[in-house]
Write a protein that holds these residues in place. Structure first.
Motif, PDB file in Angstrom:
ATOM      1  N   VAL A   1       0.920   7.447  -6.404  1.00 15.57           N
ATOM      2  CA  VAL A   1      -0.171   8.404  -6.626  1.00 15.57           C
ATOM      3  C   VAL A   1       0.319   9.833  -6.362  1.00 15.57           C
ATOM      4  CG1 VAL A   1      -2.403   9.249  -5.742  1.00 15.57           C
ATOM      5  CG2 VAL A   1      -2.062   6.807  -6.146  1.00 15.57           C
TER       6      VAL A   1
ATOM      7  N   LYS B   1      -9.871   5.416  -6.013  1.00 13.77           N
ATOM      8  CA  LYS B   1      -9.881   4.426  -7.101  1.00 13.77           C
ATOM      9  C   LYS B   1      -9.056   3.207  -6.727  1.00 13.77           C
ATOM     10  CE  LYS B   1     -10.497   7.661 -10.918  1.00 13.77           C
ATOM     11  NZ  LYS B   1      -9.714   8.648 -11.685  1.00 13.77           N
ATOM     12  N   ARG B   2      -8.116   3.394  -5.822  1.00 14.85           N
ATOM     13  CA  ARG B   2      -7.235   2.290  -5.427  1.00 14.85           C
ATOM     14  C   ARG B   2      -7.583   1.746  -4.045  1.00 14.85           C
ATOM     15  NH1 ARG B   2      -4.798   5.968  -8.520  1.00 14.85           N
ATOM     16  NH2 ARG B   2      -3.302   5.321 -10.131  1.00 14.85           N
ATOM     17  N   GLY B   3      -8.745   2.170  -3.533  1.00 11.43           N
ATOM     18  CA  GLY B   3      -9.200   1.615  -2.251  1.00 11.43           C
ATOM     19  C   GLY B   3      -8.728   2.358  -1.014  1.00 11.43           C
TER      20      GLY B   3
ATOM     21  N   SER C   1      -7.989   9.990  -6.701  1.00  9.82           N
ATOM     22  CA  SER C   1      -7.056   8.958  -7.184  1.00  9.82           C
ATOM     23  C   SER C   1      -6.862   7.856  -6.155  1.00  9.82           C
ATOM     24  CB  SER C   1      -5.695   9.570  -7.485  1.00  9.82           C
ATOM     25  OG  SER C   1      -5.805  10.448  -8.559  1.00  9.82           O
ATOM     26  N   LEU C   2      -6.793   8.249  -4.882  1.00  9.67           N
ATOM     27  CA  LEU C   2      -6.617   7.256  -3.823  1.00  9.67           C
ATOM     28  C   LEU C   2      -7.837   6.358  -3.735  1.00  9.67           C
ATOM     29  CD1 LEU C   2      -4.988   9.418  -1.003  1.00  9.67           C
ATOM     30  CD2 LEU C   2      -3.872   7.597  -2.288  1.00  9.67           C
TER      31      LEU C   2
ATOM     32  N   THR D   1       2.020   2.030  -3.514  1.00  9.36           N
ATOM     33  CA  THR D   1       0.927   2.555  -4.341  1.00  9.36           C
ATOM     34  C   THR D   1       0.633   4.018  -4.019  1.00  9.36           C
ATOM     35  OG1 THR D   1      -0.040   0.348  -4.252  1.00  9.36           O
ATOM     36  CG2 THR D   1      -1.437   2.091  -5.092  1.00  9.36           C
TER      37      THR D   1
ATOM     38  N   CYS E   1       0.835  -1.204   0.000  1.00 12.19           N
ATOM     39  CA  CYS E   1       0.000   0.000   0.000  1.00 12.19           C
ATOM     40  C   CYS E   1       0.870   1.255   0.000  1.00 12.19           C
ATOM     41  CB  CYS E   1      -0.862   0.061   1.262  1.00 12.19           C
ATOM     42  SG  CYS E   1      -1.878  -1.389   1.542  1.00 12.19           S
TER      43      CYS E   1
END
Length: 192
Positions: free
Chosen positions: A24, A60-62, A57-58, A20, A17
C-alpha cells in the motif's frame, strides 16, 4: 524535510499483514525504510491529505492508520505483545520493563493509558493472547503441556493449565479433545 516518519497501523497481526501494508505504502509513492507489526517507517513526512489517502487504502484491507498519540501507544503495546507471544520462539522478557523501554515512557503511565483506552489491563491482554497461543499449540498437538508452558514463559504446566481454565472454563486436556475448537482472531482478542 528529509525526515523519515513512523506511521502506526492498527490490526497488523501477522507477517502477511506486513507485506500488504508495505505494498500500500509503495503504491502511494513512499519508500518504506522499515516495517514491522504495528508500524512502518517511510522516507518522507506525508501531508494530511496523503495520510487520509493512505488510511483509506489501509481500511479497504482491514487496517487503520492511527493519528493520535494515545492510540499509537496502545497499538504499539498490542503489536509488541502479539509479536512476543505469537512470533517468538520462547518468551523470556519481563513485559513491563520491555514495554517501558520500547515506548520510552514509564510503565505505570503506559499501563494506565492502556487500561483506560481498552477497558482491560496490559497483563490481562497478554494473558488472553497467551490463551490463544496455547489453543493454537494444543490444536497442532505436537507439544506437551510442559513444553507449551516453557515456550510461553510459565513456571509450570500446572500454572499454565490453571490460567487456561480460568479464562476458557476448561482444562488444556478438555480443549485438546474438543471436536470444534474455537479460536479467536488475534486482532479481536481482548475487545470488550
Amino acid at each position: 524535510t528529509g525526515m523519515s516518519t513512523v506511521l502506526y497501523i492498527k490490526n497488523m497481526v501477522c507477517p502477511r499483514c506486513i507485506e500488504t501494508v508495505g505494498q500500500v505504502l509503495s503504491e502511494k509513492g513512499f519508500k518504506v525504510q522499515s516495517i514491522k507489526l504495528g508500524e512502518a517507517e517511510v522516507d518522507t513526512e506525508p501531508s494530511q491529505q496523503q495520510l487520509n489517502d493512505i488510511d483509506l487504502s489501509l481500511k479497504k484491507r482491514g487496517f487503520q492508520l492511527l493519528m493520535d498519540k494515545r492510540s499509537q501507544i496502545v497499538n504499539q503495546v498490542k503489536a509488541e505483545i502479539i509479536h512476543l507471544i505469537h512470533h517468538n520462539e520462547i518468551l523470556l522478557v519481563n513485559l513491563s520493563e520491555h514495554l517501558a523501554k520500547l515506548i520510552g515512557a514509564d510503565y505505570s503511565s503506559i499501563s494506565n493509558l492502556f487500561s483506560s483506552s481498552e477497558g482491560i489491563t496490559i497483563e490481562k491482554f497478554a494473558i488472553l493472547q497467551k490463551v490463544e497461543k496455547v489453543k493454537e499449540l494444543l490444536s497442532y498437538g505436537e507439544l506437551t503441556a510442559s513444553e507449551i508452558a516453557f515456550k510461553l514463559g510459565y513456571s509450570s504446566a500446572a500454572h499454565l493449565s490453571s490460567q487456561f481454565k480460568k479464562e476458557t472454563g476448561m482444562t488444556t486436556g478438555q480443549y485438546k479433545n474438543l471436536k470444534d475448537k474455537n479460536r479467536n482472531p488475534l486482532d479481536q482478542v481482548g475487545n470488550v
